[in-house]
Design an enzyme around this catalytic site. Structure first.
Site, short mmCIF file in Angstrom:
data_model
loop_
_atom_site.label_atom_id
_atom_site.label_comp_id
_atom_site.label_asym_id
_atom_site.label_seq_id
_atom_site.Cartn_x
_atom_site.Cartn_y
_atom_site.Cartn_z
N ALA A 17 8.49 39.83 -7.70
CA ALA A 17 9.90 39.59 -7.95
C ALA A 17 10.11 38.10 -8.15
CB ALA A 17 10.72 40.09 -6.77
N CYS A 18 10.71 37.73 -9.25
CA CYS A 18 10.88 36.31 -9.58
C CYS A 18 12.23 36.11 -10.26
CB CYS A 18 9.76 35.83 -10.51
SG CYS A 18 8.10 36.23 -9.93
N THR A 19 12.59 34.85 -10.49
CA THR A 19 13.78 34.51 -11.24
C THR A 19 13.45 33.36 -12.18
OG1 THR A 19 15.10 35.08 -9.28
CG2 THR A 19 16.24 33.98 -11.11
N ASN A 69 10.91 30.85 -10.20
CA ASN A 69 10.49 31.11 -8.83
C ASN A 69 9.39 32.16 -8.87
OD1 ASN A 69 12.64 29.58 -8.01
ND2 ASN A 69 13.87 31.29 -7.29
N GLU A 95 7.63 36.97 -15.15
CA GLU A 95 8.84 37.55 -14.59
C GLU A 95 8.70 39.07 -14.69
OE1 GLU A 95 12.70 37.50 -12.96
OE2 GLU A 95 11.54 35.73 -13.52
#
Length: 494
Positions: free
Chosen positions: A2-4, A23, A95
């Site tokens: 999980a990233c942004t 992230n 992502e």
């Protein structure tokens, strides 16, 4: 994972830089130690074998040196994550994004099957573990990055849905995988920023351009047939909205994904739309949030850090808030969470010579409590304070100090938050100061070897500053949390 992600075009940034930032987050309940290193050409094998999927890929000759953010503990592959190569091209991968059953049924993911019951092993495709390592050392532009990764996806497939950013000083490209072997990509317009929160993000696509001139779009060569054969386009007028064609609109998205995009857009375009209240044009649950917007003012590195550290400050959803309805606090998944592994903001500065143009800003651990520091990317070695991470907790490196500060500051938030704010401002200010100082020295030096020495020296000075400020902040938040221990007593023994 999980990233942004946030991407900033060169006309949308404060100094004309292209910027890509992401992230890297661990799965729930896990924390992945990271390190900042240089991967040299001699370290690249002739044949790459994925740890997770066991796929084997012959690599091109003459790889380039590049920076990387691999896992500090061996066992599940390299996970290089983010980097800049010596041609001053950058990428961040990946992502994790979503799809729908129609797409996954039409082009299934390429999943690894171990040898079992007398059957031979079947390798899987490529994934987040592999992508940076397979692509970054071999590309000379952002566009080439899309083309190389696209060809790998077509040949070997993937076992997961991912979004990948490529960057050079002029362009940013965003690629999204579609099922097991297909992909689409769009050039980020120069005057916009893009927000990506673990969903398939592209909200428009020009298939004609992608299959002909490829000025702004690219895709798998059989994309038209793939869409038509499998009846993927659900629009009434024939236009292609990739979110509807390839993406998902699950209830879980409205808790986990769309609120993050809503908050980033709300921060960078607070007056462009109505984001709050009964008359809001967009809410945290809106499925039609724009993939990109022209910002109301030019975007800085500090802006990028702020939005990627968000825990919904200024809204009823902030888990640290002392106001509003208690049931709404923490209702949505924050961007700055406990299991952020690192943040990389790669800045390609157009007003510097190529060897000084790429600056990689780095932070470790939870973004709500960490700091971002700049480092020249065109170097042969990285400072030990950022590269010596192991699986053992230690105050001798930036990763573990950042983890310790975050855990203690969270537990003593009311008394520690001002220490964090001062820490963040000091490191950013001193980071800018040191980069400016060495930019000036580099402008006066023409010898290539001496210029490389100056960049390496600058990175070490920044790491020394970072260690000093981090140690000081660690001491302060430890003091605040120690005062809140349950076995404290107000009467002194003296």
């Amino acid at each position: 994972m999980a990233c942004t992600t946030i991407l900033v075009g060169k006309k949308a940034s404060y100094d004309g830089s292209t910027m890509i930032a992401r992230n890297d987050d661990s799965p729930s309940g896990r924390f992945t130690a990271k390190k900042f290193v240089i991967v040299h050409p001699e370290e690249q094998p002739k044949v790459y074998k994925s740890v997770l999927s066991h796929v084997e890929i012959t690599l091109p000759e003459n790889p380039m040196r590049c920076t990387a953010m691999p896992n500090a503990v061996e066992g599940e592959g390299i996970w290089a994550a983010s980097g800049v190569n010596e041609a001053h091209v950058a990428m961040t991968a990946t992502e994790t994004i979503t799809s729908n059953p129609r797409v996954l049924g039409a082009d299934p993911l390429v999943v690894y099957h171990p040898a079992k019951d007398g059957k031979e092993e079947i390798p899987g495709g490529i994934g987040e573990e592999d992508i940076v390592y397979l692509v970054l050392p071999y590309i000379y532009s952002a566009r080439e990055g899309v083309q190389r990764l696209g060809s790998l996806l077509e040949q070997y497939g993937t076992y997961e849905m991912n979004g990948i950013a490529f960057q050079d000083k002029d362009e940013i490209w965003w690629l999204e995988t579609i099922g097991g072997h297909h992909w689409i990509a769009r050039r980020v317009p120069d005057d916009v920023y893009v927000v990506m929160p673990n969903q398939l993000g592209l909200d428009q696509f020009n298939l004609v351009d992608a299959l002909t001139e490829q000025k702004e779009y690219m895709c798998s060569p059989d994309m038209r047939e793939f869409i038509e054969k499998n009846h993927l386009n659900v629009s009434m007028d024939g236009s292609i909205n990739p979110r509807d064609v390839f993406g998902s609109h699950d209830d879980a998205d409205h808790v986990y994904n769309t609120p993050r995009a809503w908050y980033m857009l709300r921060c960078l375009n607070p007056r462009t739309k109505v984001w709050d209240g009964p008359d809001a044009e967009f809410t945290p649950c809106s499925d039609d949030l724009p993939w990109c917007m022209v910002p109301e003012k030019k975007v800085t590195v500090e802006d990028v850090k702020y939005v990627l550290s968000s825990h919904y400050q200024g809204t009823p959803y902030d888990p640290y808030a002392a106001y509003g309805e208690a049931s709404m606090r923490g209702a949505y998944r924050s961007i700055g969470i406990n299991r952020n592994d690192f943040l990389s903001v790669i800045q390609m500065r157009p007003d510097h010579t190529p060897d000084c143009s790429a600056v990689e800003w780095i932070a470790y651990a939870s973004n709500a409590f960490n700091v971002l520091a700049p480092f020249y990317a065109d170097v042969d070695v990285t400072p030990e304070y950022l590269s010596n991470t192991t699986g053992t907790v230690s105050t001798d490196n930036f990763y573990w100090c950042s983890r310790l500060i975050a855990a203690m500051a969270d537990a003593s938030y009311r008394t520690s938050v001002f220490h964090i704010e001062r820490y963040q401002e000091r490191v950013m200010s001193r980071g800018h100061e040191l980069i400016n100082r060495y930019d000036a020295l580099l402008a006066k030096e023409s010898d290539e070897q001496k210029r490389r020495q100056l960049r390496t020296e600058a990175n070490q000075k920044i790491a020394d500053m970072l260690k000093e400020e981090t140690s000081d902040t660690l001491d302060k938040v430890l003091y605040e949390l120690s005062n809140q221990m349950k076995n404290g007593y107000s009467r002194s023994d003296a």
